[in-house]
Write an enzyme that holds these catalytic residues in place. Structure first.
Site, PDB file in Angstrom:
ATOM      1  CE  LYS A  70      -5.502 -12.046   0.833  1.00 51.26           C
ATOM      2  NZ  LYS A  70      -5.110 -12.049  -0.591  1.00 51.26           N
ATOM      3  CD  GLN A 107      -3.962 -14.514  -2.862  1.00 52.60           C
ATOM      4  OE1 GLN A 107      -4.758 -14.308  -2.110  1.00 52.60           O
ATOM      5  NE2 GLN A 107      -2.515 -14.267  -2.939  1.00 52.60           N
ATOM      6  CG  ASP A 111      -5.839  -6.863  -3.540  1.00 51.58           C
ATOM      7  OD1 ASP A 111      -5.622  -6.783  -2.411  1.00 51.58           O
ATOM      8  OD2 ASP A 111      -5.899  -8.114  -4.075  1.00 51.58           O
TER       9      ASP A 111
END
Ligand code: NDP
Length: 284
Positions: A53, A97, A120
């Site tokens: 990422k 994460q 997200d």
């Protein structure tokens, strides 16, 4: 024999567009796009995802801010960091994460991220918006799948779409996106009866189960578009999907490989959401 959908190529095209728009925003408006990436603990897979990422951020011209926290971090400490990031103007998107260590309630963390920075699209507000079709943040993996289907030139309208898997991050939002594009959608899960027959009716088959070689060629309709979201490791350490590729490619018209299919798209869609967040926060 199926045509292979090249996820790396489609992803590179989308990333180039994001990079061009990011550069333009910086030049014309002095706007910098920033993503905060939070990792807790030492999970090796999470470390790989976080590094990828950060690399993707560099590639498209975003700033990335990494917050690596100790395995023993408490929920309160992580919530404190989220509060800081929610108020940090350099940070347009916040990515925590997953999975988190067991002392931390993932739901509490997701709910604490302001929806405007929830790139997200896991916050209930963003999930609800996806449901009603009025959303700006894309659910990353399903949105990547939609780009891959679009790259084949397939019109989803009226097609029988079967999604195998009903998780909150893949199966359910996947079904919604296909529905918004006028697909006739069936969602299958571990209690589904006659899975083979249902899959055989699919013009578009999306598989997100998490079991190697779960879908075989005899479950695929001749000419179907087959998208394999699965990411599994074989005993020999090799990465593989949920679809048995060799038998499936004989039946499908288009198929995604693993690796090199859906995987590269997911992070690209995260970049797209971060750009959207930056623009929205700047009132553009
Ligand atoms: P989950 O484990 O959360 O969900 C799996 C789903 O598969 C569940 O809905 C489950 O049904 C269903 N399932 C399990 N067994 C069967 C069965 N025998 N028949 C029918 N359905 C079954 O996984 P995720 O959705 O998070 O991920 C799925 C796969 O996609 C994994 O391999 C994951 O690694 C991969 N993945 C890949 C990404 C990428 O970027 N390429 C991103 C995210 C995930 P039930 O609900 O009834 O238990």
């Amino acid at each position: 024999m199926a045509k292979i959908i090249d996820g790396k190529k489609v992803s590179a095209g989308v990333r180039a567009d994001i990079a061009a728009e990011t550069a333009k925003l910086r030049e014309e408006r002095g706007l910098k796009v920033g993503l905060a990436v939070v990792i807790v603990g030492n999970n090796p897979a999470s470390r790989v995802y976080v590094n990828n990422k950060k690399k993707a951020c560099e590639e498209v011209g975003f700033q990335s801010f990494e917050y690596a926290m100790d395995e023993n971090t408490t929920e309160e400490q992580l919530l404190d960091l989220i509060t800081v990031l929610n108020h940090d103007d350099r940070v347009n998107g916040i990515l925590v994460q997953l999975p988190l260590p067991k002392q931390i309630n993932e739901k509490a963390i997701i709910n604490a991220i302001v929806p405007e920075k929830d790139v997200d699209a896991f916050h209930p507000v963003n999930v609800g918006k996806i449901m009603i079709g009025d959303y700006s943040f894309l659910p990353c993996t399903p949105a990547g799948v939609m780009e891959l289907i679009a790259s084949t030139g397939t019109d989803i309208t009226g097609k029988n779409c079967v999604v195998v898997g009903r998780s909150n991050i893949v199966g359910k939002p996947m079904a919604m996106l296909l529905l918004h594009q006028n697909g006739t959608v069936t969602i299958c899960h571990s209690k589904t009866k006659n899975l083979r027959e249902i899959c055989l009716g699919a013009d578009i088959l999306v598989v997100a189960v998490g079991k190697a070689d779960f879908v075989t060629g005899d479950m695929i309709k001749e000419g179907a578009v087959v998208i394999d979201v699965g990411m599994n490791r074989r005993e020999n350490g090799k990465l593989c999907g949920d679809v048995e590729f060799e038998s499936a490619e004989k039946k499908a018209s288009y198929i995604t490989p693993v690796p090199g299919g859906v995987g590269p798209m997911t992070i690209t869609m995260l970049m797209k959401n971060t750009l959207t967040a930056a623009k929205q926060q700047a009132g553009i």
